[in-house]
Write a protein that holds these residues in place. Structure first.
Motif, short mmCIF file in Angstrom:
data_model
loop_
_atom_site.label_atom_id
_atom_site.label_comp_id
_atom_site.label_asym_id
_atom_site.label_seq_id
_atom_site.Cartn_x
_atom_site.Cartn_y
_atom_site.Cartn_z
N GLY A 17 0.84 -1.19 0.00
CA GLY A 17 0.00 0.00 0.00
C GLY A 17 0.88 1.24 0.00
N VAL A 18 0.53 2.23 -0.82
CA VAL A 18 1.37 3.42 -0.98
C VAL A 18 0.55 4.67 -0.67
CG1 VAL A 18 2.80 4.77 -2.57
CG2 VAL A 18 2.72 2.26 -2.77
N ALA A 19 1.14 5.55 0.13
CA ALA A 19 0.54 6.87 0.39
C ALA A 19 1.57 7.92 0.04
CB ALA A 19 0.13 6.99 1.85
N ILE A 20 1.12 8.98 -0.61
CA ILE A 20 2.02 10.02 -1.12
C ILE A 20 1.77 11.34 -0.40
CG2 ILE A 20 2.70 11.33 -3.18
CD1 ILE A 20 1.84 8.84 -4.81
N TYR A 21 2.85 11.96 0.05
CA TYR A 21 2.77 13.30 0.64
C TYR A 21 2.83 14.33 -0.48
CZ TYR A 21 4.27 17.65 2.80
OH TYR A 21 4.35 18.97 3.18
N PRO A 22 1.98 15.37 -0.45
CA PRO A 22 0.97 15.69 0.57
C PRO A 22 -0.43 15.20 0.21
CG PRO A 22 1.30 17.58 -0.85
CD PRO A 22 2.20 16.50 -1.38
N THR A 23 -0.60 14.48 -0.90
CA THR A 23 -1.93 14.10 -1.39
C THR A 23 -2.71 13.28 -0.37
OG1 THR A 23 -1.03 14.04 -3.64
CG2 THR A 23 -3.18 13.00 -3.29
N HIS A 24 -2.03 12.31 0.27
CA HIS A 24 -2.72 11.38 1.17
C HIS A 24 -2.42 11.64 2.63
CE1 HIS A 24 -2.14 8.99 -2.69
NE2 HIS A 24 -3.42 9.35 -2.66
N GLY A 25 -1.88 12.77 2.94
CA GLY A 25 -1.60 13.13 4.32
C GLY A 25 -0.39 14.03 4.41
N GLU A 26 -0.42 14.90 5.41
CA GLU A 26 0.68 15.86 5.58
C GLU A 26 1.43 15.66 6.88
OE1 GLU A 26 -0.18 19.91 4.60
OE2 GLU A 26 -1.81 19.37 3.24
N ASP A 27 1.14 14.56 7.57
CA ASP A 27 1.88 14.22 8.79
C ASP A 27 2.12 12.72 8.81
OD1 ASP A 27 -0.33 12.85 10.49
OD2 ASP A 27 -1.25 14.74 9.84
N VAL A 28 3.02 12.29 9.70
CA VAL A 28 3.43 10.89 9.75
C VAL A 28 2.25 9.96 10.00
CG1 VAL A 28 4.80 9.20 11.03
CG2 VAL A 28 5.78 11.43 10.49
N GLU A 29 1.43 10.29 10.99
CA GLU A 29 0.33 9.40 11.36
C GLU A 29 -0.66 9.22 10.22
OE1 GLU A 29 -3.15 8.96 14.80
OE2 GLU A 29 -1.81 10.70 14.80
N THR A 30 -1.04 10.31 9.56
CA THR A 30 -2.02 10.22 8.47
C THR A 30 -1.46 9.43 7.28
OG1 THR A 30 -2.91 12.37 9.13
CG2 THR A 30 -3.54 11.55 6.97
N LEU A 31 -0.20 9.69 6.94
CA LEU A 31 0.42 8.95 5.83
C LEU A 31 0.50 7.46 6.13
CD1 LEU A 31 3.35 11.23 4.58
CD2 LEU A 31 1.38 10.47 3.25
N MET A 32 0.89 7.10 7.34
CA MET A 32 0.97 5.69 7.71
C MET A 32 -0.40 5.03 7.64
SD MET A 32 4.05 4.48 8.58
CE MET A 32 3.84 3.27 9.88
N LYS A 33 -1.42 5.71 8.14
CA LYS A 33 -2.78 5.14 8.09
C LYS A 33 -3.27 5.01 6.65
CE LYS A 33 -4.50 6.60 12.63
NZ LYS A 33 -5.46 7.49 13.35
N SER A 34 -2.97 6.00 5.82
CA SER A 34 -3.37 5.95 4.41
C SER A 34 -2.70 4.77 3.71
CB SER A 34 -3.00 7.25 3.70
OG SER A 34 -3.73 8.34 4.23
#
Length: 316
Positions: A271-288
């Protein structure tokens, strides 16, 4: 525990401007079993010698022309290699002993010296020095264990969080993108139950090595526990770079493994999350990234998914 071999292999430097004194000390040390003894008659060379060789003991004459032992000790303090300067001074002036100890020396030998006393003082001082080195090594090892996974040697969750925070801060400051890749192995539990935990540990170590080889040097591969890995992709030109790296990682993991004489196959879901599209902090990116991983496994495994939205918006 300091062994006899530790003593015999300890690095010792003799500093004296009189050749006869140097020869006498070298002979005494050889007879005592010390194998790594160096000497110099030039006090100006001590700084560079100790910087390059990190001696366990320096036998330092105080009375030398051009640069005396006190000046040598002051110069050595500039190295800042720790709080312990392993210096044992040799002097014929009783009045210099207290000054030598306050200047950084750890002990002294009076001239003319008794052989038995000199050997004992050298042995005792080396024991302290070698124990100090062992303590330093143990402290560094404990510090490393606090930040790394014991099985694979990869960064653990704590170090990953630090690296992710740095990567996000860099991306924010430079208006760049970065990504988090959440990965776990498909069917790892079955392999662990079938072949045993030793085989499972071997596989995890092999996967860790392949992941490190598959990504760039600036990226961080971490193990969170079990068969879960996270890769922090430091800086990307565009989102397609994350897709390319996800494909490369999956291909690397899916190559056959030879474990306990058997060929073993394994695949990974990502699963891949990209900053800043899917979150702008560590916790949100990890959850995404975690949600994207769940989606990849739900739809058939051995695949990757890019997060569709920030994790905090998943139920909005």
């Amino acid at each position: 525990m300091v062994t006899t071999a530790d003593f015999h292999n300890a690095r010792i430097l003799i500093v004296d401007d009189q050749e006869t004194n140097v020869q006498l000390m070298e002979q005494m040390l050889r007879e005592a079993g010390y194998c790594s003894v160096t000497s110099t008659m030039d006090p100006h060379s001590v700084y560079a010698l100790h910087r390059d060789n990190h001696y366990d003991l320096i036998l330092l004459d105080l009375q030398m022309p051009g640069m005396d032992g006190f000046q040598v000790m002051e110069k050595l303090k500039e190295l800042k290699t720790g709080d312990y300067l392993p210096i044992l001074v040799i002097t014929a002036q009783p009045g210099h002993m207290l000054r030598a100890l306050t200047s950084g020396a750890k002990d002294f030998i009076s001239k003319p010296f008794d052989m038995m006393e000199a050997k004992t003082r050298i042995h005792n001082m080396l024991e302290v020095r070698l124990l100090y080195k062992q303590l330093e090594h143990f402290s560094r090892k404990m510090a490393s264990l606090a930040l790394h996974d014991e099985l694979t040697g990869l960064p653990n969750r704590r170090l990953l969080m630090e690296r992710l925070s740095l990567s996000i801060a860099y991306a924010r400051r430079n208006k760049r993108i970065m990504a988090v890749m959440y990965l776990d192995l498909d069917g790892f539990k079955l392999l662990n139950d079938t072949l045993g935990h030793d085989a499972g540990d071997t596989l995890l170590s092999m996967v860790a090595a392949r992941l490190v080889a598959a990504v760039r040097q600036e990226d961080t591969v971490a193990r969170l526990g079990g068969d879960e890995f996270v890769i922090a992709l430091w800086e990307l030109s565009n989102a397609d770079d994350a897709v390319d790296l996800a494909s490369k990682v999956m291909k690397a993991v899916s190559q056959p493994y030879s474990i306990q004489g058997r060929d073993v196959s394994m695949t990974a879901s990502v699963g891949v999350a990209i900053y800043p599209t899917h979150g702008e902090d560590v916790e949100t990116l990890m959850k995404s990234a975690d949600l994207a991983l769940y989606e990849a496994k739900r739809t058939g495994k051995n695949d990757y998914r890019i997060a569709s939205q920030p994790a905090g918006d998943a139920h909005s």
